[in-house]
Design a protein around this motif. Structure first.
Motif, PDB file in Angstrom:
ATOM      1  N   PHE A 226       0.834  -1.204   0.000  1.00  0.00           N
ATOM      2  CA  PHE A 226       0.000   0.000   0.000  1.00  0.00           C
ATOM      3  C   PHE A 226       0.868   1.253   0.000  1.00  0.00           C
ATOM      4  CE2 PHE A 226      -2.533  -3.438   1.539  1.00  0.00           C
ATOM      5  CZ  PHE A 226      -3.798  -3.218   1.026  1.00  0.00           C
ATOM      6  N   THR A 227       1.681   1.393  -1.022  1.00  0.00           N
ATOM      7  CA  THR A 227       2.558   2.551  -1.160  1.00  0.00           C
ATOM      8  C   THR A 227       1.865   3.611  -2.011  1.00  0.00           C
ATOM      9  OG1 THR A 227       4.515   1.158  -1.014  1.00  0.00           O
ATOM     10  CG2 THR A 227       4.808   3.340  -1.970  1.00  0.00           C
ATOM     11  N   GLY A 228       2.129   4.882  -1.711  1.00  0.00           N
ATOM     12  CA  GLY A 228       1.556   5.960  -2.502  1.00  0.00           C
ATOM     13  C   GLY A 228       0.245   6.455  -1.932  1.00  0.00           C
ATOM     14  N   HIS A 229      -0.753   6.584  -2.765  1.00  0.00           N
ATOM     15  CA  HIS A 229      -2.046   7.136  -2.364  1.00  0.00           C
ATOM     16  C   HIS A 229      -3.045   6.018  -2.071  1.00  0.00           C
ATOM     17  CE1 HIS A 229      -1.168  11.214  -4.557  1.00  0.00           C
ATOM     18  NE2 HIS A 229      -0.515  11.082  -3.408  1.00  0.00           N
ATOM     19  N   MET A 230      -3.708   6.133  -0.956  1.00  0.00           N
ATOM     20  CA  MET A 230      -4.641   5.085  -0.534  1.00  0.00           C
ATOM     21  C   MET A 230      -5.853   4.980  -1.450  1.00  0.00           C
ATOM     22  SD  MET A 230      -3.435   3.347   1.969  1.00  0.00           S
ATOM     23  CE  MET A 230      -4.914   2.500   2.519  1.00  0.00           C
ATOM     24  N   ASP A 231      -6.231   6.081  -2.129  1.00  0.00           N
ATOM     25  CA  ASP A 231      -7.399   6.015  -3.011  1.00  0.00           C
ATOM     26  C   ASP A 231      -7.120   5.218  -4.277  1.00  0.00           C
ATOM     27  OD1 ASP A 231      -5.715   7.928  -4.067  1.00  0.00           O
ATOM     28  OD2 ASP A 231      -7.288   9.381  -4.505  1.00  0.00           O
ATOM     29  N   ALA A 232      -5.876   4.819  -4.504  1.00  0.00           N
ATOM     30  CA  ALA A 232      -5.544   3.919  -5.605  1.00  0.00           C
ATOM     31  C   ALA A 232      -5.445   2.473  -5.128  1.00  0.00           C
ATOM     32  CB  ALA A 232      -4.235   4.331  -6.264  1.00  0.00           C
ATOM     33  N   HIS A 233      -5.761   2.236  -3.872  1.00  0.00           N
ATOM     34  CA  HIS A 233      -5.697   0.896  -3.291  1.00  0.00           C
ATOM     35  C   HIS A 233      -7.048   0.388  -2.803  1.00  0.00           C
ATOM     36  CE1 HIS A 233      -1.313   0.556  -3.360  1.00  0.00           C
ATOM     37  NE2 HIS A 233      -1.247   1.797  -2.903  1.00  0.00           N
ATOM     38  N   ILE A 234      -7.786   1.238  -2.106  1.00  0.00           N
ATOM     39  CA  ILE A 234      -9.051   0.818  -1.499  1.00  0.00           C
ATOM     40  C   ILE A 234     -10.108   1.890  -1.727  1.00  0.00           C
ATOM     41  CG2 ILE A 234     -10.271   0.308   0.655  1.00  0.00           C
ATOM     42  CD1 ILE A 234      -7.661  -0.788   1.779  1.00  0.00           C
ATOM     43  N   CYS A 235     -11.250   1.476  -2.249  1.00  0.00           N
ATOM     44  CA  CYS A 235     -12.427   2.331  -2.322  1.00  0.00           C
ATOM     45  C   CYS A 235     -13.504   1.691  -1.458  1.00  0.00           C
ATOM     46  CB  CYS A 235     -12.915   2.459  -3.764  1.00  0.00           C
ATOM     47  SG  CYS A 235     -14.485   3.336  -3.953  1.00  0.00           S
ATOM     48  N   ILE A 236     -13.899   2.372  -0.398  1.00  0.00           N
ATOM     49  CA  ILE A 236     -14.945   1.837   0.479  1.00  0.00           C
ATOM     50  C   ILE A 236     -16.300   2.263  -0.067  1.00  0.00           C
ATOM     51  CG2 ILE A 236     -15.898   1.802   2.807  1.00  0.00           C
ATOM     52  CD1 ILE A 236     -13.098   2.343   3.847  1.00  0.00           C
ATOM     53  N   VAL A 237     -17.088   1.313  -0.500  1.00  0.00           N
ATOM     54  CA  VAL A 237     -18.409   1.596  -1.047  1.00  0.00           C
ATOM     55  C   VAL A 237     -19.401   1.870   0.081  1.00  0.00           C
ATOM     56  CG1 VAL A 237     -20.244   0.736  -2.550  1.00  0.00           C
ATOM     57  CG2 VAL A 237     -17.864   0.116  -3.007  1.00  0.00           C
ATOM     58  N   ILE A 282       2.090  17.867 -14.691  1.00  0.00           N
ATOM     59  CA  ILE A 282       0.740  17.565 -15.156  1.00  0.00           C
ATOM     60  C   ILE A 282       0.428  16.072 -15.150  1.00  0.00           C
ATOM     61  CG2 ILE A 282       0.588  19.638 -16.568  1.00  0.00           C
ATOM     62  CD1 ILE A 282       1.207  17.898 -19.011  1.00  0.00           C
ATOM     63  N   GLN A 283       1.425  15.224 -14.916  1.00  0.00           N
ATOM     64  CA  GLN A 283       1.210  13.780 -14.974  1.00  0.00           C
ATOM     65  C   GLN A 283       1.769  13.081 -13.738  1.00  0.00           C
ATOM     66  OE1 GLN A 283       3.210  13.907 -18.945  1.00  0.00           O
ATOM     67  NE2 GLN A 283       1.858  12.154 -19.359  1.00  0.00           N
ATOM     68  N   ASP A 284       1.123  11.996 -13.382  1.00  0.00           N
ATOM     69  CA  ASP A 284       1.644  11.089 -12.374  1.00  0.00           C
ATOM     70  C   ASP A 284       2.376   9.973 -13.114  1.00  0.00           C
ATOM     71  OD1 ASP A 284       2.056   9.089 -10.438  1.00  0.00           O
ATOM     72  OD2 ASP A 284       0.261   9.665  -9.328  1.00  0.00           O
ATOM     73  N   ASP A 285       3.642   9.765 -12.783  1.00  0.00           N
ATOM     74  CA  ASP A 285       4.446   8.801 -13.544  1.00  0.00           C
ATOM     75  C   ASP A 285       4.448   7.401 -12.950  1.00  0.00           C
ATOM     76  OD1 ASP A 285       5.901   9.336 -11.306  1.00  0.00           O
ATOM     77  OD2 ASP A 285       7.793   9.775 -12.324  1.00  0.00           O
ATOM     78  N   ASP A 286       3.557   7.113 -11.997  1.00  0.00           N
ATOM     79  CA  ASP A 286       3.516   5.791 -11.379  1.00  0.00           C
ATOM     80  C   ASP A 286       2.655   4.856 -12.226  1.00  0.00           C
ATOM     81  OD1 ASP A 286       3.450   3.552  -9.830  1.00  0.00           O
ATOM     82  OD2 ASP A 286       2.537   4.494  -8.071  1.00  0.00           O
ATOM     83  N   HIS A 287       3.294   4.007 -13.017  1.00  0.00           N
ATOM     84  CA  HIS A 287       2.573   3.094 -13.895  1.00  0.00           C
ATOM     85  C   HIS A 287       1.898   1.956 -13.134  1.00  0.00           C
ATOM     86  CE1 HIS A 287       5.077   4.371 -17.668  1.00  0.00           C
ATOM     87  NE2 HIS A 287       4.229   5.291 -17.257  1.00  0.00           N
ATOM     88  N   GLU A 288       2.133   1.865 -11.845  1.00  0.00           N
ATOM     89  CA  GLU A 288       1.495   0.829 -11.039  1.00  0.00           C
ATOM     90  C   GLU A 288       0.189   1.316 -10.419  1.00  0.00           C
ATOM     91  OE1 GLU A 288       2.641  -2.357 -10.956  1.00  0.00           O
ATOM     92  OE2 GLU A 288       3.982  -1.530 -12.465  1.00  0.00           O
ATOM     93  N   THR A 289      -0.144   2.605 -10.632  1.00  0.00           N
ATOM     94  CA  THR A 289      -1.386   3.144 -10.085  1.00  0.00           C
ATOM     95  C   THR A 289      -2.589   2.415 -10.673  1.00  0.00           C
ATOM     96  OG1 THR A 289      -0.442   5.338  -9.721  1.00  0.00           O
ATOM     97  CG2 THR A 289      -2.826   5.210  -9.906  1.00  0.00           C
ATOM     98  N   ILE A 290      -3.524   2.023  -9.821  1.00  0.00           N
ATOM     99  CA  ILE A 290      -4.741   1.333 -10.251  1.00  0.00           C
ATOM    100  C   ILE A 290      -5.881   2.352 -10.258  1.00  0.00           C
ATOM    101  CG2 ILE A 290      -6.287  -0.617  -9.855  1.00  0.00           C
ATOM    102  CD1 ILE A 290      -3.378  -1.373 -10.481  1.00  0.00           C
TER     103      ILE A 290
END
Length: 359
Positions: A226-237, A282-290
């Motif tokens: 869970f590195t980086g931003h949590m909103d790219a890991h878990i979305c609580i519905v 203008i861009q996020d360069d993390d290609h692992e972002t979901i």
């Protein structure tokens, strides 16, 4: 008039540009109120593109960037229209003089643009925080929102700012522990419990600052996945249901008995790799972002996601199983920017009665 609504088998797709602001929304909010990311949204901050940043980018890419920015601006107006149609008050960034930055510690060619307010703002209960980004070009980016913040303060909102970082450390990664650093998106708020990214967009001083200012919460550091931003890991519905690319066994233990809808993570990674890096402002360069995880929950039965996923029957059928309506909105260049709908928004008021304990 606004965009036409097209009801399909799996949800509603909003396709056409909306270019004027609906002035009929006049409700006033006494204060901010955010304790989670799933109760009904009443008001929200929605980002924008700013063409003034293009002059600081590769001149060979200028025409391409103008086209991308024009299309994205239209689509952000569509998203505003859809939110307003749901009865949500929408705030947008104002103007900012985007010039070369010079501080006592560094120089930067221009500001980042205000597309992703999730990063440089954080709402904790009734308090607005201007956070301190790990990227130096974003140090004054929140000036775009200054008029919004002043309006909220006039209505009773609390407003504080993290200490400005010096950014004179030659090491950028991992984030140096020199001054408090914290991207707002490094935090996942679930009532009493605050889940913190494992790193990459904050440091120990930043987390300690947050704990000192808001000691009433329980803080949990997530594992390495869970590195980086949590909103790219878990979305609580809603309590008991999450949308994530992670397997159950690696989730924080608090979520291990919750139901899971899996994201199309392999699709996201492939699409991210298709885009070249032009400029980090203008861009996020993390290609692992979901980015599929990066959805905006409007209430516990309604979720907003980019229209690129409207043909993914597997995901849609899972949401249908839990009777969650999907609202699809256009976001053509989400993979180019590396930003999803959650990145591009920051809720200001949700219908939540104080700090709840969901675990």
């Amino acid at each position: 008039m606004g965009p036409q609504d097209q009801d399909g088998v799996y949800g509603t797709v909003y396709q056409y540009a909306y270019t004027t602001t609906d002035e009929s929304f006049t409700r006033k909010y006494i204060m901010l109120n955010i304790y989670n990311t799933f109760d009904k949204v009443e008001s929200i901050l929605l980002g924008s593109v700013d063409k003034s940043v293009i002059k600081f980018c590769d001149h060979k890419q200028e025409n391409k960037l103008h086209d991308i920015f024009d299309k994205t601006s239209e689509e952000m107006n569509v998203i505003q229209y859809v939110l307003e149609k749901k009865g949500i008050k929408v705030y947008r960034p104002g103007k900012c003089n985007n010039i070369e930055i010079t501080t006592p510690y560094f120089t930067s060619k221009g500001l980042g643009m205000p597309l992703s307010p999730r990063d440089n703002t954080l709402i904790m209960g009734d308090t607005l925080i201007e956070t301190s980004s790990w990227r130096k070009e974003r140090i004054f980016e929140s000036y775009y929102y200054r008029d919004v913040f002043l309006e909220l303060q006039a209505k009773g909102a609390k407003w504080i700012t993290m200490p400005l970082p010096r950014h004179n450390n030659k090491i950028l990664w991992p984030v140096p522990n020199q001054d408090p650093i914290m991207d707002g998106a490094a935090i996942l708020r679930v009532g009493k419990d605050i889940f913190v990214s494992n790193g990459g967009s904050h440091n120990e001083l930043g987390l300690n600052w947050l704990k000192t200012m808001f000691p009433e919460y329980r803080y949990h550091i997530t594992e390495k996945k869970f590195t980086g931003h949590m909103d790219a890991h878990i979305c609580i519905v809603r309590p008991g249901l999450i949308y994530t690319n992670h397997a159950r066994e690696v989730l924080p233990p608090q979520f291990k008995n919750w139901d899971i809808i899996k994201t199309p993570s392999s699709h996201d990674k492939e699409k991210m790799r298709e885009h070249i890096m032009i400029d980090e402002k203008i861009q996020d360069d993390d290609h692992e972002t979901i980015l599929s995880t990066n959805c905006l929950v409007l209430d516990q039965n309604t979720i907003m996601m980019p229209a690129t996923y409207r043909h993914n029957k597997d995901v849609i059928e899972q949401f249908n199983k839990y009777k969650v309506e999907i609202i699809f909105v256009p976001l053509t260049y989400q993979y180019f920017f590396g930003q999803g709908i959650t990145c591009m928004t920051q809720e200001l008021y949700r219908q939540t009665d104080g700090i709840q304990d969901y675990f």
